[in-house]
Design a protein around this motif. Structure first.
Motif, PDB file in Angstrom:
ATOM      1  N   ILE A   7       0.923  -1.276   0.095  1.00 18.76           N
ATOM      2  CA  ILE A   7       0.049   0.108  -0.063  1.00 18.76           C
ATOM      3  C   ILE A   7       1.043   1.288  -0.001  1.00 18.76           C
ATOM      4  O   ILE A   7       1.530   1.398   0.880  1.00 18.76           O
ATOM      5  N   LEU A   8       0.401   2.228  -0.936  1.00 18.41           N
ATOM      6  CA  LEU A   8       1.314   3.361  -0.832  1.00 18.41           C
ATOM      7  C   LEU A   8       0.417   4.601  -0.572  1.00 18.41           C
ATOM      8  O   LEU A   8      -0.782   4.784  -0.878  1.00 18.41           O
ATOM      9  N   ILE A   9       1.003   5.337   0.798  1.00 20.38           N
ATOM     10  CA  ILE A   9       0.242   6.289   1.252  1.00 20.38           C
ATOM     11  C   ILE A   9       0.800   7.687   0.522  1.00 20.38           C
ATOM     12  O   ILE A   9       2.081   7.947   0.458  1.00 20.38           O
ATOM     13  N   VAL A  10       0.075   8.612  -0.057  1.00 25.39           N
ATOM     14  CA  VAL A  10       0.251   9.754  -0.611  1.00 25.39           C
ATOM     15  C   VAL A  10      -0.218  10.873  -0.022  1.00 25.39           C
ATOM     16  O   VAL A  10      -1.407  10.986   0.404  1.00 25.39           O
ATOM     17  N   TYR A  11       0.640  11.630   1.079  1.00 23.28           N
ATOM     18  CA  TYR A  11       0.342  12.814   1.616  1.00 23.28           C
ATOM     19  C   TYR A  11       0.327  13.961   0.880  1.00 23.28           C
ATOM     20  O   TYR A  11       1.688  14.391   0.550  1.00 23.28           O
ATOM     21  N   THR A  12      -0.586  14.712   0.810  1.00 22.34           N
ATOM     22  CA  THR A  12      -0.402  15.875   0.062  1.00 22.34           C
ATOM     23  C   THR A  12      -0.628  17.045   1.019  1.00 22.34           C
ATOM     24  O   THR A  12      -0.213  18.246   0.854  1.00 22.34           O
ATOM     25  N   SER A  50       4.355   1.969   2.209  1.00 23.09           N
ATOM     26  CA  SER A  50       5.450   2.946   1.526  1.00 23.09           C
ATOM     27  C   SER A  50       4.718   4.382   1.704  1.00 23.09           C
ATOM     28  O   SER A  50       3.416   4.327   1.545  1.00 23.09           O
ATOM     29  N   THR A  51       5.289   5.331   1.650  1.00 20.54           N
ATOM     30  CA  THR A  51       4.693   6.688   1.612  1.00 20.54           C
ATOM     31  C   THR A  51       5.603   7.447   0.802  1.00 20.54           C
ATOM     32  O   THR A  51       6.800   7.578   0.635  1.00 20.54           O
ATOM     33  N   ILE A  52       4.850   8.381   0.166  1.00 21.98           N
ATOM     34  CA  ILE A  52       5.337   9.579  -0.568  1.00 21.98           C
ATOM     35  C   ILE A  52       4.501  10.876   0.001  1.00 21.98           C
ATOM     36  O   ILE A  52       3.090  10.897  -0.009  1.00 21.98           O
ATOM     37  N   SER A  53       5.593  12.083   0.055  1.00 18.43           N
ATOM     38  CA  SER A  53       4.835  13.149   0.609  1.00 18.43           C
ATOM     39  C   SER A  53       5.183  14.328  -0.616  1.00 18.43           C
ATOM     40  O   SER A  53       6.172  14.334  -1.030  1.00 18.43           O
ATOM     41  N   PHE A  54       4.246  15.187  -0.482  1.00 21.85           N
ATOM     42  CA  PHE A  54       4.477  16.246  -1.462  1.00 21.85           C
ATOM     43  C   PHE A  54       5.733  17.166  -0.481  1.00 21.85           C
ATOM     44  O   PHE A  54       5.842  17.139   0.480  1.00 21.85           O
ATOM     45  N   ASP A  55       6.529  17.808  -1.507  1.00 24.98           N
ATOM     46  CA  ASP A  55       7.261  18.535  -0.718  1.00 24.98           C
ATOM     47  C   ASP A  55       7.082  19.417   0.302  1.00 24.98           C
ATOM     48  O   ASP A  55       7.728  19.863   1.269  1.00 24.98           O
ATOM     49  N   GLU A  56       5.842  20.127  -0.174  1.00 21.95           N
ATOM     50  CA  GLU A  56       5.334  21.122   0.679  1.00 21.95           C
ATOM     51  C   GLU A  56       3.793  20.663   0.948  1.00 21.95           C
ATOM     52  O   GLU A  56       3.171  20.656  -0.154  1.00 21.95           O
ATOM     53  N   ALA A  57       3.534  20.616   2.143  1.00 19.65           N
ATOM     54  CA  ALA A  57       1.970  20.518   2.446  1.00 19.65           C
ATOM     55  C   ALA A  57       0.955  21.463   1.987  1.00 19.65           C
ATOM     56  O   ALA A  57       1.146  22.638   2.007  1.00 19.65           O
ATOM     57  N   ILE A  58       0.021  20.745   1.308  1.00 27.82           N
ATOM     58  CA  ILE A  58      -0.875  21.747   0.497  1.00 27.82           C
ATOM     59  C   ILE A  58      -2.085  21.742   1.585  1.00 27.82           C
ATOM     60  O   ILE A  58      -2.970  20.774   1.660  1.00 27.82           O
ATOM     61  N   ASP A  59      -2.485  23.005   1.712  1.00 27.16           N
ATOM     62  CA  ASP A  59      -3.875  23.215   2.678  1.00 27.16           C
ATOM     63  C   ASP A  59      -4.924  23.338   1.786  1.00 27.16           C
ATOM     64  O   ASP A  59      -4.398  23.577   0.370  1.00 27.16           O
ATOM     65  N   SER A  60      -6.130  22.980   2.295  1.00 27.92           N
ATOM     66  CA  SER A  60      -7.268  22.835   1.168  1.00 27.92           C
ATOM     67  C   SER A  60      -7.430  24.104   0.602  1.00 27.92           C
ATOM     68  O   SER A  60      -7.921  24.147  -0.745  1.00 27.92           O
ATOM     69  N   SER A  61      -7.141  25.223   1.086  1.00 28.80           N
ATOM     70  CA  SER A  61      -7.345  26.488   0.545  1.00 28.80           C
ATOM     71  C   SER A  61      -6.341  26.944  -0.850  1.00 28.80           C
ATOM     72  O   SER A  61      -6.796  27.688  -1.683  1.00 28.80           O
ATOM     73  N   ASN A  62      -5.288  25.875  -0.870  1.00 24.40           N
ATOM     74  CA  ASN A  62      -4.699  26.069  -1.959  1.00 24.40           C
ATOM     75  C   ASN A  62      -4.628  24.806  -3.111  1.00 24.40           C
ATOM     76  O   ASN A  62      -4.098  25.088  -4.054  1.00 24.40           O
ATOM     77  N   MET A  63      -5.500  24.127  -2.625  1.00 28.25           N
ATOM     78  CA  MET A  63      -5.658  22.898  -3.663  1.00 28.25           C
ATOM     79  C   MET A  63      -6.101  23.434  -4.930  1.00 28.25           C
ATOM     80  O   MET A  63      -7.085  24.071  -4.945  1.00 28.25           O
ATOM     81  N   ASN A  64      -5.465  22.853  -5.982  1.00 24.03           N
ATOM     82  CA  ASN A  64      -6.027  23.100  -7.588  1.00 24.03           C
ATOM     83  C   ASN A  64      -5.935  22.239  -8.273  1.00 24.03           C
ATOM     84  O   ASN A  64      -5.315  21.154  -7.955  1.00 24.03           O
ATOM     85  N   VAL A  65      -6.214  22.195  -9.627  1.00 25.76           N
ATOM     86  CA  VAL A  65      -6.218  21.401 -10.534  1.00 25.76           C
ATOM     87  C   VAL A  65      -4.581  20.911 -10.828  1.00 25.76           C
ATOM     88  O   VAL A  65      -4.695  19.541 -11.117  1.00 25.76           O
ATOM     89  N   ASN A  66      -3.653  21.756 -10.775  1.00 29.01           N
ATOM     90  CA  ASN A  66      -2.358  21.300 -10.809  1.00 29.01           C
ATOM     91  C   ASN A  66      -1.938  20.104  -9.990  1.00 29.01           C
ATOM     92  O   ASN A  66      -1.259  19.304 -10.321  1.00 29.01           O
ATOM     93  N   TYR A  67      -2.367  20.187  -8.491  1.00 30.96           N
ATOM     94  CA  TYR A  67      -2.287  19.200  -7.821  1.00 30.96           C
ATOM     95  C   TYR A  67      -2.866  17.843  -7.924  1.00 30.96           C
ATOM     96  O   TYR A  67      -2.631  16.793  -7.627  1.00 30.96           O
ATOM     97  N   TYR A  68      -4.353  18.207  -8.381  1.00 35.07           N
ATOM     98  CA  TYR A  68      -4.788  16.951  -8.941  1.00 35.07           C
ATOM     99  C   TYR A  68      -3.929  16.184 -10.012  1.00 35.07           C
ATOM    100  O   TYR A  68      -3.851  14.878  -9.868  1.00 35.07           O
TER     101      TYR A  68
END
Length: 202
Positions: A7-12, A50-68
């Motif tokens: 299982i891969l955990i993807v932390y955004t 296993s885990t993969i994390s975004f380099d910078e945690a994205i707050d809901s207020s900053n989530m956009n199509v590029n992150y999708y």
């Protein structure tokens, strides 16, 4: 599906990835590579995490199509190596994000489970542990060597919903999401109850 599901955990980003510094009261991002020491219960699950994390945690207020696109790309790049995916995002935009991802994949045959929490992972009364542990358990459940869930779901407070049928209804309660026009795919009680007739079939 392998004998020991991978299982891969993807932390955004989002509350689930925050821990409180008890000296200052400030929240800081949690190092998900240390997840097994923070949540030792995960070691009871029969899977490799296993885990993969975004380099910078994205707050809901900053989530956009590029992150999708970033999330979808991570899943696509790792699709063959893992049996299931658990994506951690901010709850305020989780319905939008998970719905978008559901439409970005054709012929998905593995679980992609979105989850998060209302309280940070280190809080005394946090919902983060249950949401994360059960999401991983659902993602690693198979029958006849195939994943039971083969679609994008959103798990929160004892229920897995079809992602593109969800809406956030409450910012104060642990039961934060609803699916007004489609029943839950899984209800978590003493056992995980899979609602087989409503699961997506290829």
């Amino acid at each position: 599906m392998s004998n020991t599901p991978k299982i891969l955990i993807v932390y955004t980003g989002g509350t689930i990835g925050m821990v409180k510094d008890y000296k200052t009261g400030a929240l800081k991002a949690f190092d998900f590579s240390q997840i097994s020491s923070k949540i030792p219960e995960l070691q009871q699950l029969n899977c490799e995490i296993s885990t993969i994390s975004f380099d910078e945690a994205i707050d809901s207020s900053n989530m956009n199509v590029n992150y999708y696109i970033d999330i979808a790309q991570i899943i696509a790049d790792n699709y063959e190596q893992f049996d299931g995916f658990v994506v951690l995002t901010g709850s305020d935009t989780m319905s939008y994000t998970s719905s978008a991802i559901s439409f970005m994949f054709e012929n998905l045959q593995k679980p992609v489970i979105f989850t998060g929490s209302q309280l940070p992972i280190g809080d005394l009364r946090t919902d983060a542990k249950e949401n994360l542990i059960t999401s991983i358990q659902i993602a690693s459940t198979s029958e006849n060597r195939k994943p039971v869930i083969q679609e994008v779901g959103l798990y929160f407070e004892y229920k897995l919903y079809r992602a593109n049928r969800t809406t956030k209804i409450n910012a104060e309660q642990f039961e934060a999401f609803a699916s007004m026009n489609y029943p839950p795919l899984v209800v978590s009680g003493v056992h995980l109850n899979f609602n087989h007739p409503v699961l997506f079939k290829h």
